[in-house]
Write an enzyme that holds these catalytic residues in place. Structure first.
Site, short mmCIF file in Angstrom:
data_model
loop_
_atom_site.label_atom_id
_atom_site.label_comp_id
_atom_site.label_asym_id
_atom_site.label_seq_id
_atom_site.Cartn_x
_atom_site.Cartn_y
_atom_site.Cartn_z
N GLU A 289 0.84 -1.19 0.00
CA GLU A 289 0.00 0.00 0.00
C GLU A 289 0.88 1.25 0.00
OE1 GLU A 289 -2.37 3.14 0.20
OE2 GLU A 289 -3.07 1.13 -0.33
N ALA A 290 0.63 2.15 -0.95
CA ALA A 290 1.46 3.36 -1.07
C ALA A 290 1.25 4.34 0.08
CB ALA A 290 1.16 4.05 -2.40
N HIS B 237 -17.02 8.29 -8.88
CA HIS B 237 -17.25 6.86 -9.14
C HIS B 237 -16.60 6.43 -10.46
CE1 HIS B 237 -21.24 7.80 -6.87
NE2 HIS B 237 -20.24 7.63 -6.02
#
Length: 608
Positions: free
Chosen positions: A37-38, A544
């Site tokens: 995860e960055a 979205h």
């Protein structure tokens, strides 16, 4: 970490989908999983845990990737911001939490595009599996007119908590009654995939703790964190997937190269690499790894491993027009929080009693078909409109567009489907104060406002996401091409006109100031031309984005197959919103959870 470490599954992205897949795969103690995860681990940060503080994470690089589109031609050259979660839990850790569900026809369309088994009936168990519904009190049920809810359809044991909350003002109370008086009462539980009309939506909030429920807090809960076969490494930026060509013409994902603590590192995959970096970054990582348009990759000095010009194409998003109305005196809206003393008091109330403004919990929506907003003989007029803007001989560079448009045409002509998602935001929105959410969502006009939002459920416009450099720290170029298809604004305008009917209907009308101010100033949209102008003036994203690694055949422009495997590879999958071939209605967090749950089952089946 050294270059000698191996894991069965490498998952790129510790967001919504990535943590679902990691949690499910690591249930098997014989399987090893690494998540890269960055962003940082901010699970205990009160700006995430407190539902009403979501906006304090937007535009903050500690939480948000701060993506911005290119200037949008149809929006008078405006850029549009796209907050995306850069932390454990991804965007579910920073968004407003609205929980909606798609239509049956919207999900069935995925199978119509050639993805066997991807239909509403197949996915329905997964929409139930990811969540636990927390039923409201009888008082709240009556207040919000929740008689359409069917508890038998709701989840009972899923990680994500879904509730209606306990803080509801006059606007939330009178929203469903206004639609009832307009003969637009909601028709069915959203989980049936068929309901339309005005209603109240729950949020991803734990009804007991009054805290945000998201992929980080609940799929990566403490007992999952304790698993010896699961490792989650934060602040690890993936640079590329290491791909090698095999003797059988398929490309094999051997591992991932990433940086952590400023040092480049490599980790190897025994079985698979799974991209769950989201609609903007999964195609970016594919292109950086050599999967994409050969011409584009060569332009940036990247060796082409799998030539697929459709990586990063097919971008779809729910474009949303807004019109704010001044509230009547004594009607509270979120604009009161501009006062530092009131904001401080709200924080104190939440911290001491878990009550008040910052508990959030209920959102007001309406799904409506476009045929409702045309004059007498509206169905014939709609056909004329579709024939004008969807000629049968239209050509496109994207192979699936003809099939997509045929599906959307059928959707628009159905009285049981909805072309718009109305939302009522209990605060002002003014895009002319700036492109960043912290500029257009922070109250800039004097007074208290309520905003009506109209978001296109099924856009015809298509955009793209592509790298601009071989440097993984450079953000990709995001161009949704909002309103580039003229039918989008024609459909939107009919729904914008209906806003005038809504604000004139009781009991909502009594909550607004007679002759009150509007944002944009003095904007009235009874006439079609005026309604047409609102979209270009005010459209923002409903946040979205989908479709850039579409699940379709290569012949249709797909990037992954129905097993979510990248075409041309044997062990590289994509699991996130980018695989959605045709955007469903409403907020997509429920669909991303469902996709990830099903993906985990697919992977486990193939593991055996």
């Amino acid at each position: 970490m050294t270059t000698e470490e191996n894991y069965d599954y490498l998952i790129v992205g510790g967001g919504t989908a990535g943590l679902v897949v990691a949690s499910r795969l690591s249930e098997d103690p014989t399987v090893t999983v690494l998540v890269l995860e960055a962003g940082a681990d901010r699970l205990s940060d009160n700006r995430i845990t407190t539902p009403g503080l979501a906006l304090t994470t937007w535009d903050n690089p500690d939480f948000d990737w701060q993506f911005m589109t290119t200037p949008q031609h149809a929006l008078n050259g405006r850029n549009v911001a796209h907050p995306r979660g850069k932390t454990l839990g991804g965007s579910t850790a920073i968004h407003l939490g609205l929980m909606t569900y798609p239509s049956k026809s919207g999900i069935d369309s995925w199978e119509e595009l050639g993805n066997k088994g991807w239909n509403f009936d197949t996915l329905r168990p997964y929409y139930k599996k990811f969540h636990t519904y927390c039923p409201p009190s009888k008082e709240v049920q009556d207040l919000l007119a929740l008689d359409y809810m069917d508890e038998g359809l709701q989840g009972t044991s899923g990680p994500i908590k879904v509730s209606f909350g306990d803080f509801h003002g006059p606007l939330q109370k009178d929203w469903p009654e206004t639609f009832q008086r307009l003969n637009k009462k909601f028709t069915a539980d959203p989980l049936t995939g068929t309901g339309h009309g005005g209603h109240s939506n729950p949020a991803s909030i734990d009804s007991e703790s009054k805290t945000r429920s998201h992929a980080g807090s609940d799929y990566y809960r403490p007992e999952v964190q304790d698993r010896q076969n699961l490792r989650v490494l934060t602040e690890a930026l993936v640079e590329k997937v290491i791909l090698e060509k095999s003797d059988n013409d398929f490309v094999v994902a051997k591992g991932v190269r990433f940086t952590s603590g400023g040092k480049p590192q490599i980790v190897h995959a025994n079985r698979e690499v799974i991209l769950a970096a989201g609609t903007f970054q999964s195609p970016q990582i594919l292109e950086l790894s050599g999967v994409g348009s050969r011409a584009l990759l060569e332009q940036h000095g990247i060796e082409s491993v799998v030539d697929n010009p459709f990586v990063g194409e097919n971008l779809q998003d729910h474009a949303m027009a807004t019109l704010s109305f001044e509230a009547a005196d004594g009607i509270p809206t979120g604009d009161v929080l501009r006062d530092p003393q009131i904001f401080a008091a709200a924080i104190e109330e939440y911290n001491t009693s878990k009550t008040g403004f910052l508990t959030a919990g209920t959102y007001c929506s309406a799904y409506m078909p476009v045929v409702d907003f045309l004059d007498q003989g509206g169905e014939a007029k709609l056909r004329e409109l579709l024939d004008e803007y969807l000629p049968s001989n239209a050509r496109s560079a994207f192979p699936a567009q003809k099939q997509q448009y045929e599906i959307l045409r059928k959707t628009l002509q159905s009285k049981d489907d909805s072309s718009i998602h109305y939302l009522m935001a209990p605060f002002q929105i003014n895009v002319h104060t700036g492109a960043k959410p912290t500029e257009y969502l922070i109250p800039s006009s004097e007074g208290n406002y309520m905003t009506l939002c109209a978001a296109l459920n099924h856009p015809f416009s298509r955009g793209s996401v592509h790298i601009t450099s071989a440097d993984p720290t450079e953000k990709p170029r995001i161009d949704p091409r909002y309103l580039s298809h003229p039918l989008d604004n024609e459909i939107l305008a009919r729904h914008v006109q209906y806003m005038e009917k809504l604000v004139a209907a009781e009991p909502l009308a009594s909550l607004l100031k007679t002759g009150g101010r509007r944002i944009p100033a003095d904007k009235h949209v009874e006439e079609l031309d005026a309604a047409r102008s609102l979209g270009p003036q005010t459209i923002t994203s409903n946040f979205h984005p989908t479709g850039t690694c579409a699940m379709m055949s290569p012949e249709l422009g797909g990037v992954v197959n129905e097993r979510l495997m990248v075409h041309g590879t044997s062990n590289l999958r994509v699991v996130d919103a980018s695989i959605i071939p045709l955007e469903p209605r409403g907020n997509i967090q429920s669909s991303v959870y469902a996709i990830a749950e099903r993906a985990a089952d697919i992977i486990r089946q193939e593991m055996r």
